[in-house]
Write a protein that holds these residues in place. Structure first.
Motif, PDB file in Angstrom:
ATOM      1  N   SER A 109      -1.269  -8.612   5.352  1.00 36.09           N
ATOM      2  CA  SER A 109      -1.280  -7.527   4.374  1.00 36.09           C
ATOM      3  C   SER A 109      -1.838  -6.247   4.978  1.00 36.09           C
ATOM      4  CB  SER A 109      -2.128  -7.915   3.155  1.00 36.09           C
ATOM      5  OG  SER A 109      -1.539  -8.976   2.439  1.00 36.09           O
ATOM      6  N   THR A 110      -1.368  -5.127   4.468  1.00 29.89           N
ATOM      7  CA  THR A 110      -1.883  -3.830   4.897  1.00 29.89           C
ATOM      8  C   THR A 110      -3.014  -3.353   3.984  1.00 29.89           C
ATOM      9  OG1 THR A 110      -0.201  -2.687   3.575  1.00 29.89           O
ATOM     10  CG2 THR A 110       0.342  -3.184   5.865  1.00 29.89           C
ATOM     11  N   ASP A 113      -5.743  -5.609  -3.306  1.00 28.04           N
ATOM     12  CA  ASP A 113      -6.373  -5.189  -4.557  1.00 28.04           C
ATOM     13  C   ASP A 113      -6.595  -6.419  -5.415  1.00 28.04           C
ATOM     14  OD1 ASP A 113      -6.253  -2.491  -3.854  1.00 28.04           O
ATOM     15  OD2 ASP A 113      -4.253  -2.240  -4.717  1.00 28.04           O
ATOM     16  N   LEU A 215      -3.151  -8.153  -5.704  1.00 22.73           N
ATOM     17  CA  LEU A 215      -1.976  -7.464  -5.196  1.00 22.73           C
ATOM     18  C   LEU A 215      -2.103  -7.366  -3.683  1.00 22.73           C
ATOM     19  CD1 LEU A 215       0.607  -5.799  -5.470  1.00 22.73           C
ATOM     20  CD2 LEU A 215      -0.794  -3.826  -6.090  1.00 22.73           C
ATOM     21  N   ARG A 217      -0.490  -6.030  -0.436  1.00 22.61           N
ATOM     22  CA  ARG A 217       0.471  -5.012  -0.015  1.00 22.61           C
ATOM     23  C   ARG A 217       1.014  -5.356   1.370  1.00 22.61           C
ATOM     24  NH1 ARG A 217       0.099  -0.956  -3.756  1.00 22.61           N
ATOM     25  NH2 ARG A 217      -1.831  -0.971  -5.001  1.00 22.61           N
ATOM     26  N   HIS A 220       5.884  -3.054   3.890  1.00 22.59           N
ATOM     27  CA  HIS A 220       6.787  -2.138   3.197  1.00 22.59           C
ATOM     28  C   HIS A 220       6.611  -2.375   1.701  1.00 22.59           C
ATOM     29  CE1 HIS A 220      10.614  -0.464   1.687  1.00 22.59           C
ATOM     30  NE2 HIS A 220      10.613   0.279   2.781  1.00 22.59           N
ATOM     31  N   HIS A 221       6.759  -1.306   0.906  1.00 25.15           N
ATOM     32  CA  HIS A 221       6.480  -1.444  -0.527  1.00 25.15           C
ATOM     33  C   HIS A 221       7.383  -2.484  -1.195  1.00 25.15           C
ATOM     34  CE1 HIS A 221      10.036   0.769  -2.094  1.00 25.15           C
ATOM     35  NE2 HIS A 221       9.938   1.468  -0.972  1.00 25.15           N
ATOM     36  N   ARG A 222       8.558  -2.729  -0.624  1.00 23.24           N
ATOM     37  CA  ARG A 222       9.445  -3.735  -1.200  1.00 23.24           C
ATOM     38  C   ARG A 222       8.997  -5.156  -0.868  1.00 23.24           C
ATOM     39  NH1 ARG A 222      15.517  -1.684   0.160  1.00 23.24           N
ATOM     40  NH2 ARG A 222      16.013  -3.728  -0.739  1.00 23.24           N
ATOM     41  N   HIS A 224       5.617  -6.040  -1.141  1.00 26.71           N
ATOM     42  CA  HIS A 224       4.350  -6.326  -1.809  1.00 26.71           C
ATOM     43  C   HIS A 224       4.488  -7.611  -2.627  1.00 26.71           C
ATOM     44  CE1 HIS A 224       3.189  -2.530  -0.373  1.00 26.71           C
ATOM     45  NE2 HIS A 224       3.198  -1.810  -1.482  1.00 26.71           N
ATOM     46  N   THR A 225       3.361  -8.297  -2.816  1.00 25.04           N
ATOM     47  CA  THR A 225       3.340  -9.553  -3.560  1.00 25.04           C
ATOM     48  C   THR A 225       2.126  -9.587  -4.475  1.00 25.04           C
ATOM     49  OG1 THR A 225       4.431 -10.762  -1.758  1.00 25.04           O
ATOM     50  CG2 THR A 225       3.247 -12.070  -3.377  1.00 25.04           C
ATOM     51  N   VAL A 243       5.934  -6.291  -9.665  1.00 26.61           N
ATOM     52  CA  VAL A 243       4.893  -5.799  -8.759  1.00 26.61           C
ATOM     53  C   VAL A 243       4.472  -4.389  -9.152  1.00 26.61           C
ATOM     54  CG1 VAL A 243       4.390  -5.117  -6.394  1.00 26.61           C
ATOM     55  CG2 VAL A 243       5.584  -7.268  -6.832  1.00 26.61           C
ATOM     56  N   ASP A 247       0.771  -3.018 -10.163  1.00 31.36           N
ATOM     57  CA  ASP A 247       0.216  -1.878  -9.449  1.00 31.36           C
ATOM     58  C   ASP A 247      -0.322  -0.856 -10.461  1.00 31.36           C
ATOM     59  OD1 ASP A 247      -0.513  -0.154  -7.460  1.00 31.36           O
ATOM     60  OD2 ASP A 247       1.491   0.123  -6.638  1.00 31.36           O
TER      61      ASP A 247
END
Length: 289
Positions: A109-110, A113, A215, A217, A220-222, A224-225, A243, A247
């Motif tokens: 993950s980058t 949250d 959350l 991340r 890429h934003h697509r 995220h999990t 997602v 967010d």
């Protein structure tokens, strides 16, 4: 194209992304199968994560679906090519599959949250607190604390946690355990990548959810999990619409919570309200037990 003996969350997610891409492009399974040189029925197995793809076939699939976002393609390729092995592999006989999936997802993950209602987030727990939560199972406790190295390691991702005040009042393990746990929250907040906020009892607005979630991340934003904690167990959610909603929920919860805990900034007065002040107040009460 042999079948996998077990499917982890990463493999399932790659298949889900490929199915989403195919549906968005309006292509049938047989059309994609013909382009890849595989039988149509195998496409459903690929999309379910039961069968993997070579990088060449993955790129053919993405080209066919007109997926040209380089960041998304790179992230999906990395997920597809990953062996899935890491420190968590040593615990495969000790914890459930979802826990292994979470550890792998956290490692890739980058940013993270977390919102918790009745528990201190796992990444912020003391060993004594974790022992109570895990019924003194040594391997499960060790697994949880191995996960925590993520926050202080090289290239540690940003971690934002909102904890409901209720979790601070739960006397799991007794006053001594909880006093140490509250002190630990203050100490870990000194890490530059960690932000902790408390959602107080006297919040007059509904926080949009009473369900704990994390959350994760991706690159890429697509990708995220969301790990959603439910009474029957946790589940991963990856569809973009869901997602995006979580967010937004997290942003709302952060807005309702007290200002972030800052161990380097002393409480200015007895009436000054922030997350540090509330934790110190509760810790003082616990010491009086």
């Amino acid at each position: 194209m042999g079948f996998r003996s077990g499917i982890n969350e990463r493999q399932r997610r790659v298949g889900e992304e490929l199915r989403r891409a195919r549906d968005a492009a309006g292509l049938s399974a047989s059309e994609v199968g013909e382009a890849l040189g595989v039988k149509g029925p195998n496409i459903s197995h690929i999309e379910a994560g039961r069968i993997g793809l070579t990088l060449e076939r993955l790129n053919t699939w993405l080209d066919l679906c007109a997926i040209d976002d380089p960041g998304y393609r790179a992230g999906l390729s990395a997920m597809s090519e990953s062996s899935g092995k890491g420190w968590w592999t040593d615990f495969k006989h000790d914890v459930i599959g979802r826990a292994l999936d979470l550890a792998e997802a956290e490692a890739n993950s980058t940013a993270l949250d977390s919102y918790e209602t009745l528990l201190i987030p796992g990444l912020l727990q003391t060993r004594s607190y974790s022992e109570v939560i895990h019924g003194y199972n040594e391997r499960k406790v060790e697994f949880r604390h191995r996960r925590q190295k993520l926050l202080s390691g090289e290239d540690a991702p940003p971690f934002r946690a909102v904890i409901h005040e209720a979790a601070l009042h739960m006397m799991y393990g007794g006053p001594t355990v909880m006093r140490d746990q509250l002190s630990h929250l203050i100490e870990v907040s000194r890490l530059p990548n960690v932000t902790i906020q408390i959602l107080p009892f006297d919040c007059t607005s509904f926080a949009s959810t009473d369900t704990p979630f994390m959350l994760l991340r991706g690159p890429h934003h697509r990708l995220h999990t969301v790990l959603l904690e439910q009474p029957h167990g946790g589940s991963f959610v990856g569809d973009p619409e869901s997602v995006a909603k979580f967010d937004q929920k997290f942003d709302r919860i952060r807005g309702l919570a007290l200002p972030p805990l800052s161990a380097s900034t002393p409480t200015s007065s007895a009436t000054y309200r922030d997350s540090l002040g509330l934790i110190q107040h509760i810790r003082y009460k616990v010491q009086g037990w």
